[in-house]
Design a protein around this motif. Structure first.
Motif, PDB file in Angstrom:
ATOM      1  N   PHE A   1       0.818  -1.207   0.000  1.00 20.34           N
ATOM      2  CA  PHE A   1       0.000   0.000   0.000  1.00 20.34           C
ATOM      3  C   PHE A   1       0.857   1.264   0.000  1.00 20.34           C
ATOM      4  O   PHE A   1       0.368   2.354   0.272  1.00 20.34           O
ATOM      5  CB  PHE A   1      -0.953  -0.019   1.199  1.00 20.34           C
ATOM      6  N   LYS A   2       2.132   1.134  -0.307  1.00 18.75           N
ATOM      7  CA  LYS A   2       3.060   2.260  -0.315  1.00 18.75           C
ATOM      8  C   LYS A   2       2.644   3.253  -1.402  1.00 18.75           C
ATOM      9  O   LYS A   2       2.455   2.881  -2.554  1.00 18.75           O
ATOM     10  CB  LYS A   2       4.480   1.747  -0.570  1.00 18.75           C
ATOM     11  N   GLU A   3       2.493   4.524  -1.008  1.00 14.96           N
ATOM     12  CA  GLU A   3       2.086   5.567  -1.943  1.00 14.96           C
ATOM     13  C   GLU A   3       3.168   6.614  -2.155  1.00 14.96           C
ATOM     14  O   GLU A   3       3.162   7.309  -3.158  1.00 14.96           O
ATOM     15  CB  GLU A   3       0.810   6.241  -1.451  1.00 14.96           C
ATOM     16  N   LYS A   4       4.093   6.753  -1.180  1.00 17.58           N
ATOM     17  CA  LYS A   4       5.161   7.747  -1.266  1.00 17.58           C
ATOM     18  C   LYS A   4       6.500   7.068  -1.022  1.00 17.58           C
ATOM     19  O   LYS A   4       6.569   6.067  -0.303  1.00 17.58           O
ATOM     20  CB  LYS A   4       4.980   8.843  -0.209  1.00 17.58           C
ATOM     21  N   GLU A   5       7.552   7.608  -1.585  1.00 19.36           N
ATOM     22  CA  GLU A   5       8.894   7.050  -1.421  1.00 19.36           C
ATOM     23  C   GLU A   5       9.320   7.033   0.042  1.00 19.36           C
ATOM     24  O   GLU A   5      10.084   6.166   0.457  1.00 19.36           O
ATOM     25  CB  GLU A   5       9.902   7.856  -2.253  1.00 19.36           C
TER      26      GLU A   5
ATOM     27  N   GLN B   1       7.537   6.264   2.583  1.00 17.66           N
ATOM     28  CA  GLN B   1       6.893   5.184   3.322  1.00 17.66           C
ATOM     29  C   GLN B   1       7.751   3.916   3.222  1.00 17.66           C
ATOM     30  O   GLN B   1       8.437   3.700   2.221  1.00 17.66           O
ATOM     31  CB  GLN B   1       5.490   4.918   2.774  1.00 17.66           C
TER      32      GLN B   1
END
Length: 84
Positions: free
Chosen positions: A15-19, A21
């Motif tokens: 569910f990673k949306e940003k670097e 995270q």
């Protein structure tokens, strides 16, 4: 999901949306205290891949949510291979 003392479980963060995270997340039971674990995959200047880790104390509410999160991630897991 129960942990034995000084063990933990880490799952790929699908569910990673940003670097910023973590690439992997999980929980561990260390010295009787639950810890949240976050791992990032990095590459050194010599092009060697390694994990960078962060450990955080877990409160009871977060602990229970973290364990439920582990179960949710495990169910959603599509590829549990280590990337290198």
């Amino acid at each position: 999901m129960e942990h034995k003392e000084n063990t933990g479980k880490i799952f790929k963060n699908n569910f990673k949306e940003k670097e910023s995270q973590p690439d992997y997340k999980g929980t561990a039971l260390i010295d009787g205290q639950y810890k949240e674990i976050a791992l990032w995959i990095n590459t050194s200047k010599n092009n060697v891949k390694y994990f960078s880790a962060q450990f955080q104390d877990s409160t009871k509410d977060v602990e229970q949510g973290g364990i439920k999160e582990d179960q949710r991630i495990k169910k959603a897991q599509k590829n549990d291979d280590i990337p290198f």
